[in-house]
Design a protein around this motif. Structure first.
Motif, PDB file in Angstrom:
ATOM      1  N   LEU A 193       0.816  -1.126   0.151  1.00 18.41           N
ATOM      2  CA  LEU A 193       0.071   0.029   0.182  1.00 18.41           C
ATOM      3  C   LEU A 193       0.824   1.249  -0.086  1.00 18.41           C
ATOM      4  O   LEU A 193       0.407   2.153  -0.512  1.00 18.41           O
ATOM      5  CB  LEU A 193      -0.906   0.038   1.139  1.00 18.41           C
ATOM      6  CG  LEU A 193      -2.185   0.941   1.561  1.00 18.41           C
ATOM      7  CD1 LEU A 193      -2.903   0.692   0.174  1.00 18.41           C
ATOM      8  CD2 LEU A 193      -2.585   1.305   2.740  1.00 18.41           C
ATOM      9  N   LEU A 194       1.920   1.276   0.782  1.00 15.54           N
ATOM     10  CA  LEU A 194       2.718   2.786   0.814  1.00 15.54           C
ATOM     11  C   LEU A 194       3.580   2.525  -0.508  1.00 15.54           C
ATOM     12  O   LEU A 194       3.732   3.616  -0.799  1.00 15.54           O
ATOM     13  CB  LEU A 194       3.630   2.265   1.973  1.00 15.54           C
ATOM     14  CG  LEU A 194       3.189   2.432   3.673  1.00 15.54           C
ATOM     15  CD1 LEU A 194       4.305   2.030   4.739  1.00 15.54           C
ATOM     16  CD2 LEU A 194       2.400   3.914   3.610  1.00 15.54           C
ATOM     17  N   ARG A 195       3.979   1.615  -0.909  1.00 10.84           N
ATOM     18  CA  ARG A 195       4.693   1.637  -2.176  1.00 10.84           C
ATOM     19  C   ARG A 195       4.132   2.114  -3.545  1.00 10.84           C
ATOM     20  O   ARG A 195       4.532   2.483  -4.078  1.00 10.84           O
ATOM     21  CB  ARG A 195       5.553   0.074  -2.370  1.00 10.84           C
ATOM     22  CG  ARG A 195       6.560  -0.065  -1.371  1.00 10.84           C
ATOM     23  CD  ARG A 195       7.167  -1.537  -1.673  1.00 10.84           C
ATOM     24  NE  ARG A 195       7.739  -1.763  -2.940  1.00 10.84           N
ATOM     25  CZ  ARG A 195       8.169  -2.864  -3.537  1.00 10.84           C
ATOM     26  NH1 ARG A 195       7.737  -3.822  -2.836  1.00 10.84           N
ATOM     27  NH2 ARG A 195       8.436  -3.024  -4.794  1.00 10.84           N
ATOM     28  N   LEU A 196       2.797   1.633  -3.499  1.00  8.04           N
ATOM     29  CA  LEU A 196       1.851   1.969  -4.658  1.00  8.04           C
ATOM     30  C   LEU A 196       1.988   3.700  -4.626  1.00  8.04           C
ATOM     31  O   LEU A 196       1.662   4.106  -5.705  1.00  8.04           O
ATOM     32  CB  LEU A 196       0.534   1.521  -4.202  1.00  8.04           C
ATOM     33  CG  LEU A 196      -0.600   1.797  -5.486  1.00  8.04           C
ATOM     34  CD1 LEU A 196      -0.404   0.968  -6.552  1.00  8.04           C
ATOM     35  CD2 LEU A 196      -1.960   1.444  -4.883  1.00  8.04           C
ATOM     36  N   GLY A 197       1.821   4.395  -3.466  1.00 10.27           N
ATOM     37  CA  GLY A 197       1.660   5.954  -3.417  1.00 10.27           C
ATOM     38  C   GLY A 197       2.875   6.363  -3.011  1.00 10.27           C
ATOM     39  O   GLY A 197       3.141   7.641  -2.853  1.00 10.27           O
ATOM     40  N   ARG A 198       4.041   5.468  -3.026  1.00  6.53           N
ATOM     41  CA  ARG A 198       5.491   6.206  -2.613  1.00  6.53           C
ATOM     42  C   ARG A 198       5.352   7.308  -1.471  1.00  6.53           C
ATOM     43  O   ARG A 198       5.626   8.087  -1.437  1.00  6.53           O
ATOM     44  CB  ARG A 198       6.293   6.641  -4.004  1.00  6.53           C
ATOM     45  CG  ARG A 198       6.615   5.890  -4.823  1.00  6.53           C
ATOM     46  CD  ARG A 198       7.671   6.801  -5.807  1.00  6.53           C
ATOM     47  NE  ARG A 198       7.204   7.673  -6.386  1.00  6.53           N
ATOM     48  CZ  ARG A 198       7.623   8.555  -7.021  1.00  6.53           C
ATOM     49  NH1 ARG A 198       9.226   8.470  -7.048  1.00  6.53           N
ATOM     50  NH2 ARG A 198       7.146   9.492  -7.558  1.00  6.53           N
ATOM     51  N   ALA A 199       4.659   6.595  -0.482  1.00  7.30           N
ATOM     52  CA  ALA A 199       4.178   7.590   0.769  1.00  7.30           C
ATOM     53  C   ALA A 199       4.769   7.243   1.952  1.00  7.30           C
ATOM     54  O   ALA A 199       5.085   5.976   2.115  1.00  7.30           O
ATOM     55  CB  ALA A 199       2.622   7.335   0.794  1.00  7.30           C
ATOM     56  N   ALA A 200       4.994   8.216   2.780  1.00  6.03           N
ATOM     57  CA  ALA A 200       5.458   7.920   4.226  1.00  6.03           C
ATOM     58  C   ALA A 200       4.355   7.510   5.175  1.00  6.03           C
ATOM     59  O   ALA A 200       4.800   7.045   6.118  1.00  6.03           O
ATOM     60  CB  ALA A 200       6.080   9.366   4.672  1.00  6.03           C
ATOM     61  N   GLY A 201       3.208   7.829   4.928  1.00  5.15           N
ATOM     62  CA  GLY A 201       1.875   7.083   5.642  1.00  5.15           C
ATOM     63  C   GLY A 201       0.756   6.930   4.610  1.00  5.15           C
ATOM     64  O   GLY A 201       0.630   7.411   3.567  1.00  5.15           O
ATOM     65  N   ALA A 202      -0.104   5.810   5.267  1.00  6.50           N
ATOM     66  CA  ALA A 202      -1.503   5.833   4.645  1.00  6.50           C
ATOM     67  C   ALA A 202      -2.562   5.531   5.676  1.00  6.50           C
ATOM     68  O   ALA A 202      -2.235   5.138   6.774  1.00  6.50           O
ATOM     69  CB  ALA A 202      -1.350   4.601   3.719  1.00  6.50           C
ATOM     70  N   ALA A 203      -3.813   5.831   5.242  1.00  7.85           N
ATOM     71  CA  ALA A 203      -4.821   5.561   6.284  1.00  7.85           C
ATOM     72  C   ALA A 203      -6.008   5.039   5.477  1.00  7.85           C
ATOM     73  O   ALA A 203      -6.241   5.281   4.373  1.00  7.85           O
ATOM     74  CB  ALA A 203      -5.214   6.870   6.946  1.00  7.85           C
TER      75      ALA A 203
END
Length: 725
Positions: free
Chosen positions: A334-344
């Motif tokens: 999930l985090l890699r899909l958005g290259r994100a530091a956080g997800a909710a």
């Protein structure tokens, strides 16, 4: 004195009629003729209109087409001066331009040197900065300008200098940015049309155009494609403020958009002859092709990786109870899909998160904001600017990517990127000056380095990431609604689920077709070009790769066709099953001439009511299935009979093939479900799934009966319309 606001004055500057300046640059001459060949407009540096007419006499102007690039006509003698002539057509008008020709030894055309020097290096360049360095070095070698810059424009229109080549005494601008306001929108449009633009002397005095007839107004004469077109006085002042007295730009146009420029400057006037400019134009096109190929390759790789992550998330969710909470149980994809530091994940009032995220109250507020947007997927790299109420979230969530799953409930997935402080090195203050004491607008006067620290922004979201979020939404809707339907048995939700799953399968299968073909194509290329360098084992491995990619391509094509069946509108009408079956039996016999098949078709097959094309697909799949699974029978027998039941009429196909165990009958009509090894019987596992989908779309039913090693029996019925029952 001009009393307008700076904004109003700048707007007038941006709307200046630069396509119809009514004048040319003085280093050349121009003449325009109408369809009858009469001179209608000429530049004032001709002695008179007859002199202009004599200059174009005998030039090959008949092959010009409106909208095409200018045709190079070669060097001609004009009043004892050797000049390069070119011409282009605009409507019914033909425009011929003359410029001084440079003395050049035979065989020394710059375009040949370009191909010899640049092409091999350009093919080896592995990133856009390396491409830019090659471009400026080659441009400087071709033209002799004192400074050459390689620009790339960002989404806001600002130009960033990625590479430069310069002589001593020239200011360096590598790493600097030039504001979008330096090039107004209409000027950008002209850069896409005229991809080479020369200003030989920034201090020139324009040569006006002269009309020879009252119906041709020089002040309104369209010079969009004219290379000698005079430029805006504001731009000439801009050049002088920059210390530039000659400039030339070469456009880099990628997918119809002005991607960037190669811009050349000199402290002294400099003319570039026509053959050199042609070489520079080809250089610009080569750069555009190389950059476009590189971007497309990178985009394909990114989309494939994101597609893989999407499928990984969907697979994990499908193997669980399919609640959205499960998305954060395996957070890495999930985090890699958005290259994100956080997800909710927000489901009504419940919040589940991973990584660095805002508090629960802020998560619910962000979910409300996402649900209120007109699109189900929304992204921003500056949430504080877009929604001031969220400005306090910037340190941890300057960038937000949100997808709303439900149109009724608050079911939202959010990705977050933190603020990244950006220091931008501008070539001068990016704000233009307002009206000066003389009452008119001036371009900015300073190009000294000016640093700006940009706050409140994250890394921008790539288009491929936003598309991947949309694909994930489609998959999640299907999975979540399917589970909800199974629990609540709400029939109305089934149609919505199928629609979303069809859209997802269509998207996945459609986007995977090209990569599968690329794999097979590249394997063929390797086998053709490197066969002598490869061992037998390596060649065998490559053949296995090709066979696997070919099967994967067939699987993708079958899946795409399967998804299309659920999207095609039904065109119902009576279908004579006797004629349809007879045609399909003949087709099967032609397809398998080496098989001994006894076809037993019962007379008086019923009239079916449905879409003729789709019903033909159903019957063909059942017949092909029977032919395939009777392959090892010396005397294969396939029977086709009519079916008459209370719920409708249809067909039954029975064979004496390998059959199947009834314990597995429920798996037969599922996608990718197979009861036999693929080594024994070829196929993609989608044929019977297509049969079921088509029959159920018609409101009918499908069934199967079989016994292992004693054949199988497949049938379907369709409802009979009330008016014909």
């Amino acid at each position: 004195m001009d009393t307008r606001s700076p904004e109003a004055a700048l707007a007038d500057c941006a709307s200046e009629p630069i396509r119809v300046p009514g004048a040319i640059q003085p280093h050349g001459r121009l003449v325009a003729i109408d369809a009858a060949g009469a001179v209608v407009v000429h530049s004032a540096n001709w002695p008179d209109a007859p002199a202009a007419a004599r200059a174009i006499a005998g030039l090959p102007l008949d092959g010009l087409v409106d909208g095409d690039a200018a045709m190079v006509l070669g060097a001609v003698d004009v009043d004892g001066v050797r000049m390069d002539a070119s011409a282009h057509r605009l409507g019914t008008c033909t425009i011929v331009e003359f410029e001084p020709a440079a003395a050049r030894p035979p065989g020394e055309l710059p375009i040949y040197a370009l191909a010899r020097h640049l092409l091999p290096q350009l093919q080896a360049a592995d990133d856009v900065v390396a491409i830019g360095r090659l471009a400026v070095d080659e441009m400087k070698r071709l033209t002799g300008f004192g400074r050459c810059l390689f620009y790339r424009f960002d989404d806001d229109g600002h130009g960033e200098v990625l590479a430069e080549a310069l002589d001593a005494g020239y200011d360096a601008y590598a790493g600097h940015r030039f504001p979008a306001s330096d090039i107004p929108a209409q000027a950008r449009a002209l850069y896409c049309i005229n991809q080479v633009r020369l200003i030989a002397d920034a201090a020139y005095v324009p040569v006006p155009l002269v009309g020879t007839r009252a119906d041709w107004d020089p002040a309104g004469f369209d010079m969009t494609r004219a290379g000698l077109r005079s430029v805006s006085p504001v731009h000439l002042e801009y050049m002088r403020n920059m210390g530039t007295f000659a400039s030339m730009s070469v456009s880099i146009v990628v997918r119809g958009r002005l991607w960037g420029l190669v811009s050349c400057h000199d402290h002294a006037p400099r003319h570039v002859d026509s053959p050199t400019r042609i070489a520079c134009e080809h250089l610009g096109r080569l750069l555009a092709m190389r950059i476009e190929a590189r971007e497309e390759h990178a985009e394909v790789e990114a989309r494939l990786e994101l597609r893989r992550l999407t499928l990984e998330i969907v697979s994990h969710l499908a193997d669980s109870d399919a609640t959205l909470q499960r998305l954060v149980a395996e957070p890495l994809p999930l985090l890699r899909l958005g290259r994100a530091a956080g997800a909710a994940v927000v489901r009504n009032d419940d919040c589940w998160s991973v990584g660095e995220v805002p508090g629960d109250d802020d998560l619910r507020a962000l979910a409300d904001w996402a649900c209120a947007q007109p699109q189900p997927v929304v992204s921003t790299d500056r949430i504080g600017e877009r929604v001031p109420a969220f400005a306090h979230l910037v340190p941890v969530a300057a960038g937000v990517l949100a997808l709303s799953i439900s149109q009724v409930n608050r079911h939202v997935i959010l990705w977050f990127r933190p603020e990244i402080l950006q220091t931008v090195q501008w070539a001068g203050d990016p704000r233009k000056d307002g009206p000066a004491d003389d009452g008119r607008i001036h371009p900015r006067r300073s190009f000294a380095s000016w640093r700006e620290v940009i706050r409140g922004r994250s890394l921008p979201w790539a288009r491929s990431e936003v598309v991947a979020a949309g694909d994930l939404r489609q998959a999640l809707i299907g999975i979540v609604l399917r589970r909800a339907e199974e629990m609540s048995e709400v029939a109305s939700e089934l149609g919505k689920l199928n629609k979303e799953l069809e859209a997802f399968s269509y998207t996945v299968s459609h986007d995977l077709r090209a990569p599968m073909r690329h794999i097979a194509g590249y394997v063929d290329l390797v086998l053709e070009t490197e066969a002598t360098a490869l061992g037998e084992r390596s060649q065998r491995y490559l053949r296995h790769v090709k066979e696997a990619s070919a099967f994967a391509g067939q699987l993708v094509d079958a899946l795409l066709e399967f998804s299309r069946m659920g999207r095609t509108a039904l065109k119902r009408r009576p279908v004579d099953a006797n004629l349809m079956v007879a045609d399909l039996v003949r087709e099967a016999s032609r397809t398998h001439p080496d098989r001994r098949i006894a076809w037993d078709v019962a007379p008086g097959l019923p009239v079916l009511h449905g879409d003729p094309f789709l019903l033909q697909i159903v019957t063909r799949n059942l017949l092909d299935n029977a032919v395939k699974y009777t392959r090892d029978r010396e005397n294969a027998v396939i029977c086709i009979t009519g079916a008459q039941r209370d719920d409708g009429v249809g067909l039954v196909v029975e064979d004496n093939g390998v059959g199947f165990e009834m314990a597995y009958v429920n798996k037969l009509f599922g996608v990718f479900q197979r009861l036999h090894q693929s080594e024994e019987f070829e196929g993609t596992g989608i044929g019977l799934a297509s049969v079921k989908r088509i029959v159920e779309r018609h409101g009918g039913q499908v069934w199967a009966e079989g016994e292992l090693n004693h054949g199988a029996r497949f049938g379907f019925v369709l409802p009979v319309p009330t008016e014909v029952s």
